[in-house]
Design a protein around this motif. Structure first.
Motif, PDB file in Angstrom:
ATOM      1  N   VAL A 159       0.458  -1.231   0.338  1.00  0.00           N
ATOM      2  CA  VAL A 159       0.149   0.361  -0.121  1.00  0.00           C
ATOM      3  C   VAL A 159       1.368   1.532   0.088  1.00  0.00           C
ATOM      4  CG1 VAL A 159      -1.946   1.553   1.296  1.00  0.00           C
ATOM      5  CG2 VAL A 159      -1.679  -1.188   1.051  1.00  0.00           C
ATOM      6  N   HIS A 160       1.791   1.069   0.451  1.00  0.00           N
ATOM      7  CA  HIS A 160       2.528   2.851   0.927  1.00  0.00           C
ATOM      8  C   HIS A 160       3.412   2.934  -0.134  1.00  0.00           C
ATOM      9  CE1 HIS A 160       2.993   3.902   4.976  1.00  0.00           C
ATOM     10  NE2 HIS A 160       3.465   2.634   5.215  1.00  0.00           N
ATOM     11  N   VAL A 161       3.487   1.468  -1.120  1.00  0.00           N
ATOM     12  CA  VAL A 161       4.526   1.775  -2.671  1.00  0.00           C
ATOM     13  C   VAL A 161       3.651   1.904  -4.063  1.00  0.00           C
ATOM     14  CG1 VAL A 161       5.398   0.304  -4.580  1.00  0.00           C
ATOM     15  CG2 VAL A 161       6.155   0.204  -2.368  1.00  0.00           C
ATOM     16  N   ILE A 162       2.600   1.795  -3.549  1.00  0.00           N
ATOM     17  CA  ILE A 162       1.065   1.985  -4.613  1.00  0.00           C
ATOM     18  C   ILE A 162       0.973   3.700  -4.300  1.00  0.00           C
ATOM     19  CG2 ILE A 162      -1.532   1.690  -4.654  1.00  0.00           C
ATOM     20  CD1 ILE A 162      -0.842  -1.131  -4.764  1.00  0.00           C
ATOM     21  N   TRP A 163       0.672   4.499  -2.672  1.00  0.00           N
ATOM     22  CA  TRP A 163       0.261   5.720  -2.382  1.00  0.00           C
ATOM     23  C   TRP A 163       1.994   6.304  -2.818  1.00  0.00           C
ATOM     24  CZ3 TRP A 163      -3.959   4.173  -1.833  1.00  0.00           C
ATOM     25  CH2 TRP A 163      -4.583   4.297  -1.446  1.00  0.00           C
ATOM     26  N   ARG A 164       2.643   6.267  -2.882  1.00  0.00           N
ATOM     27  CA  ARG A 164       4.162   6.525  -3.409  1.00  0.00           C
ATOM     28  C   ARG A 164       4.278   6.633  -4.976  1.00  0.00           C
ATOM     29  NH1 ARG A 164       6.499   7.680   1.521  1.00  0.00           N
ATOM     30  NH2 ARG A 164       6.580   6.161   2.361  1.00  0.00           N
ATOM     31  N   CYS A 165       3.291   6.133  -5.492  1.00  0.00           N
ATOM     32  CA  CYS A 165       3.624   5.186  -6.465  1.00  0.00           C
ATOM     33  C   CYS A 165       2.287   6.656  -7.265  1.00  0.00           C
ATOM     34  CB  CYS A 165       3.551   4.613  -7.488  1.00  0.00           C
ATOM     35  SG  CYS A 165       4.888   3.562  -7.883  1.00  0.00           S
ATOM     36  N   ILE A 166       1.255   6.663  -7.339  1.00  0.00           N
ATOM     37  CA  ILE A 166       0.486   7.813  -6.991  1.00  0.00           C
ATOM     38  C   ILE A 166       0.896   9.178  -6.715  1.00  0.00           C
ATOM     39  CG2 ILE A 166      -2.687   8.091  -6.140  1.00  0.00           C
ATOM     40  CD1 ILE A 166      -2.445   4.799  -6.037  1.00  0.00           C
ATOM     41  N   ALA A 167       1.115   8.886  -6.001  1.00  0.00           N
ATOM     42  CA  ALA A 167       1.468  10.785  -5.375  1.00  0.00           C
ATOM     43  C   ALA A 167       2.323  11.151  -6.609  1.00  0.00           C
ATOM     44  CB  ALA A 167       2.011  10.799  -4.829  1.00  0.00           C
ATOM     45  N   LEU A 168       3.681  10.681  -6.404  1.00  0.00           N
ATOM     46  CA  LEU A 168       4.164  10.630  -7.788  1.00  0.00           C
ATOM     47  C   LEU A 168       3.848  10.974  -9.035  1.00  0.00           C
ATOM     48  CD1 LEU A 168       7.681   8.799  -6.823  1.00  0.00           C
ATOM     49  CD2 LEU A 168       7.580  10.935  -6.803  1.00  0.00           C
ATOM     50  N   PHE A 169       3.206  10.572 -10.176  1.00  0.00           N
ATOM     51  CA  PHE A 169       2.230  10.394 -10.959  1.00  0.00           C
ATOM     52  C   PHE A 169       1.630  11.953 -11.086  1.00  0.00           C
ATOM     53  CE2 PHE A 169      -1.489  10.036 -12.643  1.00  0.00           C
ATOM     54  CZ  PHE A 169      -1.459  10.270 -14.444  1.00  0.00           C
ATOM     55  N   TYR A 170       0.389  12.563  -9.861  1.00  0.00           N
ATOM     56  CA  TYR A 170       0.047  13.126  -9.695  1.00  0.00           C
ATOM     57  C   TYR A 170       0.977  14.793  -9.450  1.00  0.00           C
ATOM     58  CZ  TYR A 170      -4.702  10.910  -9.847  1.00  0.00           C
ATOM     59  OH  TYR A 170      -5.691  10.574  -9.931  1.00  0.00           O
ATOM     60  N   MET A 171       1.763  14.465  -9.284  1.00  0.00           N
ATOM     61  CA  MET A 171       2.946  15.775  -8.225  1.00  0.00           C
ATOM     62  C   MET A 171       3.576  15.759 -10.918  1.00  0.00           C
ATOM     63  SD  MET A 171       4.529  15.582  -4.587  1.00  0.00           S
ATOM     64  CE  MET A 171       5.123  13.825  -5.333  1.00  0.00           C
ATOM     65  N   ALA A 172       3.696  14.995 -11.407  1.00  0.00           N
ATOM     66  CA  ALA A 172       3.926  14.689 -12.469  1.00  0.00           C
ATOM     67  C   ALA A 172       3.415  15.697 -13.345  1.00  0.00           C
ATOM     68  CB  ALA A 172       4.900  13.695 -12.511  1.00  0.00           C
ATOM     69  N   ARG A 173       1.887  14.968 -13.074  1.00  0.00           N
ATOM     70  CA  ARG A 173       0.925  15.694 -13.887  1.00  0.00           C
ATOM     71  C   ARG A 173       0.810  17.541 -13.509  1.00  0.00           C
ATOM     72  NH1 ARG A 173      -4.762  14.502 -12.549  1.00  0.00           N
ATOM     73  NH2 ARG A 173      -6.195  15.594 -14.123  1.00  0.00           N
ATOM     74  N   MET A 174       0.835  17.546 -12.647  1.00  0.00           N
ATOM     75  CA  MET A 174       0.997  18.706 -11.675  1.00  0.00           C
ATOM     76  C   MET A 174       2.086  19.704 -12.041  1.00  0.00           C
ATOM     77  SD  MET A 174       0.688  20.744  -8.019  1.00  0.00           S
ATOM     78  CE  MET A 174       0.231  22.319  -7.390  1.00  0.00           C
ATOM     79  N   PHE A 175       3.148  19.037 -12.325  1.00  0.00           N
ATOM     80  CA  PHE A 175       4.673  19.964 -12.551  1.00  0.00           C
ATOM     81  C   PHE A 175       4.130  20.641 -14.134  1.00  0.00           C
ATOM     82  CE2 PHE A 175       8.751  20.083 -14.010  1.00  0.00           C
ATOM     83  CZ  PHE A 175       9.041  20.736 -12.741  1.00  0.00           C
ATOM     84  N   TYR A 176       3.820  19.284 -14.980  1.00  0.00           N
ATOM     85  CA  TYR A 176       3.665  19.319 -15.823  1.00  0.00           C
ATOM     86  C   TYR A 176       2.436  20.700 -16.203  1.00  0.00           C
ATOM     87  CZ  TYR A 176       2.016  18.416 -20.896  1.00  0.00           C
ATOM     88  OH  TYR A 176       1.199  18.483 -22.530  1.00  0.00           O
ATOM     89  N   ARG A 177       1.432  20.207 -15.623  1.00  0.00           N
ATOM     90  CA  ARG A 177       0.501  21.847 -15.972  1.00  0.00           C
ATOM     91  C   ARG A 177       0.737  22.663 -15.480  1.00  0.00           C
ATOM     92  NH1 ARG A 177      -5.225  18.605 -15.143  1.00  0.00           N
ATOM     93  NH2 ARG A 177      -5.029  17.211 -16.761  1.00  0.00           N
ATOM     94  N   LEU A 178       1.373  22.798 -14.445  1.00  0.00           N
ATOM     95  CA  LEU A 178       2.062  24.367 -13.926  1.00  0.00           C
ATOM     96  C   LEU A 178       3.058  24.997 -15.414  1.00  0.00           C
ATOM     97  CD1 LEU A 178       3.116  24.094 -10.466  1.00  0.00           C
ATOM     98  CD2 LEU A 178       0.588  25.285 -10.751  1.00  0.00           C
ATOM     99  N   GLY A 179       4.107  24.012 -16.164  1.00  0.00           N
ATOM    100  CA  GLY A 179       4.139  24.765 -16.778  1.00  0.00           C
ATOM    101  C   GLY A 179       4.356  24.698 -18.829  1.00  0.00           C
ATOM    102  N   LYS A 180       2.843  24.156 -18.482  1.00  0.00           N
ATOM    103  CA  LYS A 180       1.540  24.979 -19.642  1.00  0.00           C
ATOM    104  C   LYS A 180       1.249  26.167 -19.657  1.00  0.00           C
ATOM    105  CE  LYS A 180      -0.857  21.961 -21.436  1.00  0.00           C
ATOM    106  NZ  LYS A 180      -2.233  21.171 -21.451  1.00  0.00           N
ATOM    107  N   PRO A 181       1.069  27.058 -20.942  1.00  0.00           N
ATOM    108  CA  PRO A 181       0.919  28.184 -20.636  1.00  0.00           C
ATOM    109  C   PRO A 181      -0.728  28.579 -20.434  1.00  0.00           C
ATOM    110  CG  PRO A 181       1.184  28.155 -23.223  1.00  0.00           C
ATOM    111  CD  PRO A 181       1.622  26.746 -22.114  1.00  0.00           C
ATOM    112  N   VAL A 182      -0.749  29.158 -19.637  1.00  0.00           N
ATOM    113  CA  VAL A 182      -2.787  29.103 -19.512  1.00  0.00           C
ATOM    114  C   VAL A 182      -3.475  29.732 -20.715  1.00  0.00           C
ATOM    115  CG1 VAL A 182      -5.038  30.987 -17.805  1.00  0.00           C
ATOM    116  CG2 VAL A 182      -1.914  29.946 -17.315  1.00  0.00           C
TER     117      VAL A 182
END
Length: 181
Positions: free
Chosen positions: A155-178
């Protein structure tokens, strides 16, 4: 554009949308089956972070302003994980719990992400998750299959992977122009 070209364009767009819908459905079914399998294996161990993540998600939909909605998935997954650490620490009644570093680092990172959503807060949380994930994977690989430790670490591994996925997604979206409408 003549009517014939217009029809070809509409058909190709429709075909692409159908393909995306098919892939989305297949992925959704695969994730549902995987979630069911993890739930059957991990049992109660997955319940606390799952419920905590859902509660934070529901509260966050109402509490976070529109500009902060971009960080909601990354925030919720890690807040659910944090709640799980706090519940385990409270249940163990140990003042110096091994999860204390997780609780402190996640609390600081999530507070920072809430107050000033941006790449700096994401870096802090990503570093934490990227340091903890290999450690959890190593422990998981050494734990006997079916033991409580093995289930908890999964469960720890799964939650960490999900967190990394959503942080990478957020990081990508922060770099996109509005885009303005």
């Amino acid at each position: 554009m003549n009517p014939e070209e217009s029809m070809r364009t509409k058909r190709s767009a429709s075909t692409r949308d159908d393909a995306i819908d098919t892939y989305t459905k297949v992925a959704s079914i695969a994730v549902a089956i995987g979630g069911w399998a993890v739930g059957m294996y991990a049992g109660f161990n997955v319940l606390v972070p799952l419920v905590a993540t859902a509660v934070v998600w529901l509260a966050g939909r109402h509490l976070f302003s529109e500009p902060k909605q971009i960080m909601l998935p990354a925030f919720c997954v890690q807040a659910g994980h944090l709640v799980w650490f706090v519940v385990v620490a409270a249940a163990s009644r140990e003042l110096m719990n091994p999860h204390l570093i997780d609780i402190v680092w996640l609390s600081i990172g999530l507070a920072w992400l809430w107050l000033r959503p941006g790449k700096s807060a994401l870096y802090v949380l990503m570093v934490y998750q990227l340091l903890a994930l290999p450690y959890n994977l190593l422990q998981f690989s050494q734990a006997d299959f079916g033991t409580t430790a093995n289930k908890v670490l999964l469960v720890h591994v799964i939650w960490r992977c999900i967190a990394l996925f959503y942080m990478a997604r957020m990081f990508y979206r922060l770099g996109k122009p509005v885009q303005s409408n």
